[in-house]
Design a protein around this motif. Structure first.
Motif, PDB file in Angstrom:
ATOM      1  N   ASP A  29     -11.000   5.262 -22.489  1.00  0.00           N
ATOM      2  CA  ASP A  29      -9.944   6.252 -22.781  1.00  0.00           C
ATOM      3  C   ASP A  29     -10.344   7.894 -21.928  1.00  0.00           C
ATOM      4  O   ASP A  29      -9.148   8.301 -22.656  1.00  0.00           O
ATOM      5  N   THR A  55     -10.332   1.647 -21.558  1.00  0.00           N
ATOM      6  CA  THR A  55     -10.819   1.825 -20.058  1.00  0.00           C
ATOM      7  C   THR A  55     -11.962   2.529 -20.138  1.00  0.00           C
ATOM      8  O   THR A  55     -11.725   3.504 -20.438  1.00  0.00           O
ATOM      9  N   GLY A  57     -14.343   4.430 -16.996  1.00  0.00           N
ATOM     10  CA  GLY A  57     -13.703   5.076 -16.471  1.00  0.00           C
ATOM     11  C   GLY A  57     -14.912   6.423 -16.361  1.00  0.00           C
ATOM     12  O   GLY A  57     -15.837   5.774 -16.586  1.00  0.00           O
ATOM     13  N   SER A  70     -16.549   1.130  -3.176  1.00  0.00           N
ATOM     14  CA  SER A  70     -16.638   0.179  -3.951  1.00  0.00           C
ATOM     15  C   SER A  70     -17.150   0.766  -5.526  1.00  0.00           C
ATOM     16  O   SER A  70     -18.172   1.043  -5.578  1.00  0.00           O
ATOM     17  N   TYR A  73     -17.325  -3.272 -12.297  1.00  0.00           N
ATOM     18  CA  TYR A  73     -17.538  -2.832 -13.670  1.00  0.00           C
ATOM     19  C   TYR A  73     -17.791  -4.607 -14.045  1.00  0.00           C
ATOM     20  O   TYR A  73     -17.675  -5.571 -14.435  1.00  0.00           O
ATOM     21  N   ASP A  84     -11.541  -6.177 -16.703  1.00  0.00           N
ATOM     22  CA  ASP A  84     -11.036  -6.450 -14.995  1.00  0.00           C
ATOM     23  C   ASP A  84     -11.443  -5.384 -14.157  1.00  0.00           C
ATOM     24  O   ASP A  84     -12.435  -4.370 -14.440  1.00  0.00           O
ATOM     25  N   ASP A  85     -10.796  -5.663 -12.792  1.00  0.00           N
ATOM     26  CA  ASP A  85     -11.601  -4.906 -11.423  1.00  0.00           C
ATOM     27  C   ASP A  85     -11.328  -2.864 -12.373  1.00  0.00           C
ATOM     28  O   ASP A  85     -11.174  -2.110 -10.713  1.00  0.00           O
ATOM     29  N   ASN A  86     -10.608  -2.885 -12.876  1.00  0.00           N
ATOM     30  CA  ASN A  86      -9.647  -1.423 -13.245  1.00  0.00           C
ATOM     31  C   ASN A  86     -10.742  -0.860 -14.127  1.00  0.00           C
ATOM     32  O   ASN A  86     -10.304   0.016 -15.178  1.00  0.00           O
ATOM     33  N   GLY A  87     -11.972  -1.222 -14.671  1.00  0.00           N
ATOM     34  CA  GLY A  87     -12.178  -1.459 -16.403  1.00  0.00           C
ATOM     35  C   GLY A  87     -11.933  -0.874 -17.327  1.00  0.00           C
ATOM     36  O   GLY A  87     -12.051  -0.517 -18.512  1.00  0.00           O
ATOM     37  N   LYS A  88     -10.853  -2.252 -17.906  1.00  0.00           N
ATOM     38  CA  LYS A  88     -10.486  -1.775 -19.052  1.00  0.00           C
ATOM     39  C   LYS A  88     -11.234  -3.338 -19.421  1.00  0.00           C
ATOM     40  O   LYS A  88     -11.065  -4.679 -19.737  1.00  0.00           O
TER      41      LYS A  88
END
Length: 132
Positions: A29, A55, A57, A70, A73, A84-88
């Motif tokens: 975050d 999340t 990052g 690419s 995570y 998920d694919d966005n790091g959440k």
């Protein structure tokens, strides 16, 4: 048909030098992960149900890296956590049950960046959720 002209415009980005990522600094975050661990305290016995996730990052080194193709995570404990694919990162249903019967649960989080030349940079930390 004769005598007509057509014009098309293209934007071309020219990269003089491909700069791959060599290392990663991880964040949760927006806050830096220090000493290889990050803990979220939920502040009460029943507040685990209010945990909506965090999340993950990354900050690449070098900062001007331009060859990322690419980002992956991963969490080790897929019974209690999902990512998920966005790091959440969120708690699974089982994770909420596990946390209700213990004071904390933890997992190793791994972030892997793949560069255009096939090389990778990877970093990991332990993520812990506590009730207290």
């Amino acid at each position: 048909e004769w005598g007509r002209e057509y014009t098309k415009t293209y934007a071309i980005n020219v990269i003089n030098t491909v700069i791959p990522v060599t290392s990663l600094e991880l964040t949760v975050d927006g806050n830096a992960v220090t000493d290889g661990k990050y803990t979220v305290s939920l502040g009460g016995k029943l507040s685990f149900s209010k945990f909506t996730g965090v999340t993950v990052g990354y900050i690449p080194t070098p900062a001007d890296a331009n060859a990322i193709t690419s980002v992956a995570y991963k969490v080790d404990d897929t019974t209690n956590f999902s990512i998920d694919d966005n790091g959440k990162i969120t708690l699974t249903t089982m994770g909420k049950i596990s946390l209700s019967s213990s004071s904390s649960i933890a997992t190793k989080v791994t972030v892997t960046v793949t560069n255009a030349d096939g090389s990778t940079a990877e970093s990991e930390f332990t993520f812990t959720v506590t009730k207290g």
